[in-house]
Design an enzyme around this catalytic site. Structure first.
Site, PDB file in Angstrom:
ATOM      1  N   GLU A 141     -63.122  63.100  -0.142  1.00  0.00           N
ATOM      2  CA  GLU A 141     -62.730  61.702   0.047  1.00  0.00           C
ATOM      3  C   GLU A 141     -61.300  61.552   0.550  1.00  0.00           C
ATOM      4  OE1 GLU A 141     -66.358  61.583  -2.307  1.00  0.00           O
ATOM      5  OE2 GLU A 141     -64.512  62.797  -2.433  1.00  0.00           O
ATOM      6  N   HIS A 210     -69.702  57.102 -13.018  1.00  0.00           N
ATOM      7  CA  HIS A 210     -70.395  56.403 -11.944  1.00  0.00           C
ATOM      8  C   HIS A 210     -70.509  54.909 -12.225  1.00  0.00           C
ATOM      9  CE1 HIS A 210     -71.480  60.537 -11.039  1.00  0.00           C
ATOM     10  NE2 HIS A 210     -71.912  60.152  -9.856  1.00  0.00           N
TER      11      HIS A 210
END
Length: 405
Positions: A141, A210
């Site tokens: 990322e 998450h």
């Protein structure tokens, strides 16, 4: 990698207009705007008064409708005009239209190519636009976010997808020190027209890592706008507006709203990035919310109406900056405020919103501002415990009853 972006086609960055000052009585606090909307929109759910008009090439009419006709959800769903889309399909359609309209728009992220993205927002784009404009990246990322910011500096308009918004914490340095500040630190030599988007929020037993709500992490970064979509209509409109903006924009999507269905106009339209949506007008209390909590609030509103209360519900939608024009007018009418969010209570959007209302509209309040937020704990995996950590409709009903005593 530079050759890849040169192949897409770069253009000189556009200049941005100066900032506007805030007047709580008549104007909304606003950073630079890349487009203007001459009239305010109150409702997120709309009906279009236009039919499907095809141009000689067979494409939909390209007229913009920044101000569609406001109506309630029932009549919009009953209308035969427009077309029905799920929220993820609306995001995909908006992205596809912008890629077709502007060759500078490109997409990058993990599995965004032929797989179509983890929630299929980029489905079919690689086949249509090719691997150079829909770029699959490694699981890194920080690298592909920095690459997207560099691409924006050269004149492209990248859309960076985080497979999960929690993963973008790995790119926090690029988003904060580069994305938000380069326009300023370069003395205006660069604009960063980049969109960072992806799924977030508490899903269904996805576990703590998450289930992140990163609004509170990014809100303090100077130079970044933040918006949160909640319906297929505003999802598409915000996506298109974010891509066209000269500012870096973070678009928050909730993992549990992707399969929400709504009829949207066939004509091209955009939503104002700095404008709230009046979901339900009322007189007794102002309820400010966004994203998934919009539906918890509306569920609670049905109970409140049956009990004789008349709540005004506003989807703030613009998390940074706040639409203090719409919010202020509502506070001046109801004199009571309840904030409902899925974000954490400490340092969350609700805390910033409470401060903004107190600073600008304190004299209009007849009761202290109440804020319902998620508990300051890692989101449990167990479904029953997960539900307890998030605000539920019954809590909203109780809070309104306390405010209106």
């Amino acid at each position: 990698m530079a050759a890849i972006f040169q192949g897409v086609g770069a253009a000189a960055p556009l200049s941005s207009s100066p900032s506007n000052s805030f007047d709580s009585n008549k104007s909304v606090f606003s950073p630079r705007r890349s487009f203007s909307v001459s009239k305010r929109v109150s409702f997120a759910v709309v009906r279009s008064d236009g039919k499907v008009n095809l141009n000689p090439k067979g494409r939909r009419d390209q007229r913009l409708i920044p101000n569609a006709v406001a109506t309630n959800a029932g009549s919009a769903a009953a209308s035969k005009q427009g077309h029905e889309l799920l929220l993820f399909e609306a995001l995909q359609e908006g992205l596809e239209e912008e890629m077709e309209r502007d060759p500078r728009v490109c997409v990058m992220g993990e599995d965004v190519g032929h797989y179509g993205g983890s929630y299929k927002v980029t489905k079919g784009l690689a086949k249509r636009f090719g691997d150079l404009r829909v770029l699959d990246t490694p699981i890194a990322e920080n690298s592909f976010t920095g690459m997207g910011i560099g691409a924006a500096m050269t004149g492209l308009r990248p859309v960076i997808e985080g497979m999960n918004m929690g993963f973008l914490l790995l790119a926090f340095n690029q988003i904060s020190n580069n994305c938000g500040m380069l326009h300023y630190t370069s003395g205006g030599q660069f604009t960063i027209p980049v969109v960072v988007r992806g799924p977030g929020g508490v899903g269904r037993q996805l576990g703590a890592e998450h289930s992140q709500r990163l609004e509170s992490y990014f809100q303090s970064i100077p130079g970044i706008q933040m918006v949160a979509c909640s319906t297929p209509y505003n999802a598409k409109g915000l996506m298109k507006a974010a891509i066209r903006s000269e500012n870096p924009v973070i678009l928050f999507e909730h993992v549990l709203l992707y399969n929400l269905k709504e009829r949207i106009p066939d004509e091209d339209y955009i939503c104002n990035l700095e404008e709230a949506e009046m979901v339900r007008p009322g007189e007794h209390v102002t309820i400010l919310t966004y994203s998934r909590m919009r539906y918890h609030v509306m569920q609670a509103a049905k109970t409140l109406v049956n009990k004789g209360y008349d709540p005004e519900v506003i989807d703030i939608r613009s998390l940074k900056p706040f639409d203090l024009y719409t919010i202020g007018n509502s506070v001046k009418k109801t004199h009571r405020v309840l904030i409902v969010e899925e974000c954490m209570r400490t340092g969350g959007i609700g805390a910033s919103l409470t401060a903004a209302i107190t600073e600008n509209f304190n004299d209009y309040l007849d009761a202290p501002i109440m804020c319902l937020s998620s508990q300051d704990v890692p989101t449990p995996y167990a479904g029953t415990l997960e539900e307890v950590t998030v605000v539920q409709p019954a809590q909203i009903v109780t809070a309104v009853e306390q405010l209106c005593q």
